[in-house]
Design a protein around this motif. Structure first.
Motif, PDB file in Angstrom:
ATOM      1  N   THR A  37      54.195   8.345  32.146  1.00  0.00           N
ATOM      2  CA  THR A  37      54.046   6.930  31.796  1.00  0.00           C
ATOM      3  C   THR A  37      55.404   6.277  31.582  1.00  0.00           C
ATOM      4  O   THR A  37      56.317   6.869  31.006  1.00  0.00           O
ATOM      5  CB  THR A  37      53.189   6.757  30.530  1.00  0.00           C
ATOM      6  OG1 THR A  37      53.796   7.464  29.444  1.00  0.00           O
ATOM      7  CG2 THR A  37      51.784   7.278  30.750  1.00  0.00           C
ATOM      8  N   HIS A  45      55.043   1.461  28.296  1.00  0.00           N
ATOM      9  CA  HIS A  45      53.608   1.612  28.062  1.00  0.00           C
ATOM     10  C   HIS A  45      53.414   2.466  26.811  1.00  0.00           C
ATOM     11  O   HIS A  45      53.567   3.689  26.840  1.00  0.00           O
ATOM     12  CB  HIS A  45      52.928   2.240  29.283  1.00  0.00           C
ATOM     13  CG  HIS A  45      52.926   1.338  30.461  1.00  0.00           C
ATOM     14  ND1 HIS A  45      53.178   1.767  31.751  1.00  0.00           N
ATOM     15  CD2 HIS A  45      52.725  -0.003  30.558  1.00  0.00           C
ATOM     16  CE1 HIS A  45      53.117   0.746  32.574  1.00  0.00           C
ATOM     17  NE2 HIS A  45      52.846  -0.342  31.879  1.00  0.00           N
ATOM     18  N   HIS A  61      48.987   1.877  24.611  1.00  0.00           N
ATOM     19  CA  HIS A  61      48.762   0.787  25.561  1.00  0.00           C
ATOM     20  C   HIS A  61      47.366   0.976  26.163  1.00  0.00           C
ATOM     21  O   HIS A  61      46.896   2.111  26.314  1.00  0.00           O
ATOM     22  CB  HIS A  61      49.824   0.851  26.654  1.00  0.00           C
ATOM     23  CG  HIS A  61      49.851  -0.307  27.579  1.00  0.00           C
ATOM     24  ND1 HIS A  61      48.913  -0.487  28.582  1.00  0.00           N
ATOM     25  CD2 HIS A  61      50.714  -1.367  27.682  1.00  0.00           C
ATOM     26  CE1 HIS A  61      49.196  -1.584  29.247  1.00  0.00           C
ATOM     27  NE2 HIS A  61      50.278  -2.143  28.733  1.00  0.00           N
ATOM     28  N   THR A  74      52.639   5.638  35.761  1.00  0.00           N
ATOM     29  CA  THR A  74      52.351   4.233  35.478  1.00  0.00           C
ATOM     30  C   THR A  74      53.584   3.400  35.785  1.00  0.00           C
ATOM     31  O   THR A  74      54.718   3.875  35.715  1.00  0.00           O
ATOM     32  CB  THR A  74      51.934   4.005  34.014  1.00  0.00           C
ATOM     33  OG1 THR A  74      53.068   4.200  33.149  1.00  0.00           O
ATOM     34  CG2 THR A  74      50.805   4.940  33.620  1.00  0.00           C
ATOM     35  N   SER A  85      55.012  -1.071  36.053  1.00  0.00           N
ATOM     36  CA  SER A  85      54.737  -2.480  35.759  1.00  0.00           C
ATOM     37  C   SER A  85      55.455  -3.331  36.786  1.00  0.00           C
ATOM     38  O   SER A  85      56.352  -2.854  37.485  1.00  0.00           O
ATOM     39  CB  SER A  85      55.171  -2.843  34.331  1.00  0.00           C
ATOM     40  OG  SER A  85      56.578  -2.701  34.188  1.00  0.00           O
ATOM     41  N   ASP A  95      50.505  -4.458  35.173  1.00  0.00           N
ATOM     42  CA  ASP A  95      50.753  -3.027  35.090  1.00  0.00           C
ATOM     43  C   ASP A  95      49.933  -2.349  36.173  1.00  0.00           C
ATOM     44  O   ASP A  95      48.936  -2.899  36.652  1.00  0.00           O
ATOM     45  CB  ASP A  95      50.357  -2.500  33.708  1.00  0.00           C
ATOM     46  CG  ASP A  95      51.137  -3.177  32.600  1.00  0.00           C
ATOM     47  OD1 ASP A  95      52.359  -2.984  32.542  1.00  0.00           O
ATOM     48  OD2 ASP A  95      50.525  -3.926  31.805  1.00  0.00           O
TER      49      ASP A  95
END
Length: 479
Positions: free
Chosen positions: A77, A81, A104, A170, A172, A211
């Motif tokens: 991540t 996050h 998150h 992850t 963004s 995201d």
């Protein structure tokens, strides 16, 4: 999908994959010339989760029990996050003591889906640059060429995927921060329509934001998207159902898709190697008999730059200025430059001006793409960026010097038009051994067309990082 099926069949275990990934982290991440894609990782905790997943898969092979969709799949991540109990600094030394009090929304959903969050990835300060380095975390390097950047702001995510540290990550995106590093690292990055993936905090109300998932294949990214997308109680702007994959189970034929293509989006200068890769892809697409038409757009890089800085001057710039006001900790030069430029734009343009500029670009895009289902264009106009580069004086692309480094990327128009889904997939390797990405942009809210087109193009192009770079992710790290 492939990795999860191997888990179910007993051909592979979550512990096997995690162990291999942790070995890669130990071997390649640290040191002066390391990739440096992670802010931290959790080997003991992650291995406990992996062994539990091993047992659950073993039990499932003796029964018909349903398993969580990402059971035993590793996810790194992005540090922004929030992970409860861990740092939430966004790379800023002035926030070095900040600790997240809750997860998150997408972290919460990943955990619920059985994912193993074993690492957290680097980004530039405030996620405001297209390179990934900061005084707090140092320089993150591209596994394909350690002198080059993996891009930004989700550069740690892209580098971690390319180096084989993780299966999913992850990211963004407010001006391309998912798609830019995906292109530079030979991975897949998806920016969903605004609000489709829930955000956190008041800045999630910024309609340029989002995201999303990064991975190595379209099916992997689709699976992760289904887990993290959908309405969430913490984000009033979130919408849609959770658990719905944007890639349909029955894939329509490629000839049912109307492709629009634009190499320059109007007047973006594009490097020769990027142009070659783009034209090769378009030629292969035409050979399938698919409908392919040239799309004309009136944009200039100056228009796009002025439009997004008018917006940043109303929201992101003032928010950044408030956070660093009165602090004396060292910051990256790109941070102060970004704040300065955004605040100047905020003085030049009022919010109503920004909305008018957004509307103009959106209307021009709507008119140009009215007769197509998806638009194809390069992700990055520039071949590569130096890992330690500041680019305070702009960037040179195809012999043309552009005022701001964001103009070297062809992503921000689709944050201005942020109801449109956009995905970047790898299409080749260019100058200095750095991958090249293709961007697929859909009509507003039409995720399925984008993923269907990406699915076909992925198979048509057959980009295989394993054959091109020894640092790339092994088969056992695919989901």
């Amino acid at each position: 999908m492939e990795q999860r099926q191997k888990f179910r069949d007993g051909e592979l275990s979550p512990s096997d994959v995690l162990r291999a990934q942790l070995e890669r982290i130990e071997r390649h991440n640290g040191g002066a010339s390391g990739i440096n894609a992670l802010t931290e990782y959790f080997p003991e905790q992650a291995m406990e989760q992996a062994r539990l997943a091993d047992d659950l898969y073993a039990q499932a092979r003796r029964s018909t029990v349903d398993l969580p969709p990402l059971l035993g799949i590793t996810v790194a991540t992005k540090e922004k996050h929030a992970l409860a109990g861990q740092s939430i600094t966004q790379g800023l030394q002035c926030q070095r003591d900040a600790v997240a009090v809750e997860d998150h929304p997408i972290v919460e959903r990943l955990k619920k889906a059985g994912a193993i969050i074993h690492a957290r990835t680097t980004s530039p300060e405030f996620s405001c640059a297209t390179v990934t380095h900061s005084p707090m975390w140092g320089v993150t390097r591209n596994p394909w060429n350690l002198t080059k950047s993996p891009g930004g702001s989700s550069g740690g995510a892209g580098a971690a995927l390319a180096a084989g540290y993780t299966t999913l990550a992850t990211a963004s995106d407010i001006a391309g921060s998912t798609r830019i590093p995906a292109a530079f690292t030979g991975t897949v990055g998806y920016k969903a329509p605004y609000g489709r993936v829930p955000g956190a905090g008041f800045l999630a109300s910024d309609w340029y934001r989002g995201d999303g998932p990064m991975g190595r294949t379209i099916s992997d990214v689709s699976m992760m998207s289904s887990v993290i997308s959908g309405r969430h109680v913490s984000d009033a702007n979130s919408w849609g159902s959770n658990g719905v994959a944007p890639l349909p189970q029955l894939i329509p034929e490629i000839r049912t898709i109307r492709f629009g293509v634009s190499q320059t989006l109007g007047a973006f200068p594009v490097s020769p190697s990027v142009a070659d890769a783009f034209q090769r892809t378009v030629s292969m697409l035409r050979e399938t008999g698919a409908s392919v038409v040239e799309v004309d757009l009136p944009w200039t890089t100056e228009q796009v730059r002025e439009t997004f800085f008018a917006h940043f001057g109303q929201i992101l710039g003032p928010a950044m200025a408030q956070i660093v006001e009165g602090t004396t900790d060292e910051r990256a030069p790109y941070t102060d430059r970004f704040i300065e430029e955004a605040l100047l734009a905020g003085e030049k343009y009022q919010l109503i001006d920004s909305l008018r500029m957004d509307s103009q670009l959106n209307n021009e895009l709507n008119a140009a793409t009215a007769m197509v289902d998806v638009l194809l264009c390069p992700t990055n106009a520039v071949d590569w960026l130096e890992a330690e580069g500041q680019y305070l004086n702009g960037v040179t692309v195809a012999g043309q010097t552009l005022e701001h480094y964001w103009e070297g990327h062809m992503t921000s128009p689709f944050n201005i038009a942020n109801r449109r889904p956009a995905i970047s997939i790898p299409v080749g390797v260019g100058d200095e051994g750095v991958p090249i990405g293709l961007q697929i942009v859909g009509a507003p809210y039409d995720e399925r067309s984008v993923f269907t087109a990406a699915f076909h193009l992925e198979r048509l192009i057959s980009f295989d990082a394993q054959e091109r770079d020894g640092m790339s992710l092994s088969l056992t790290s695919r989901s």
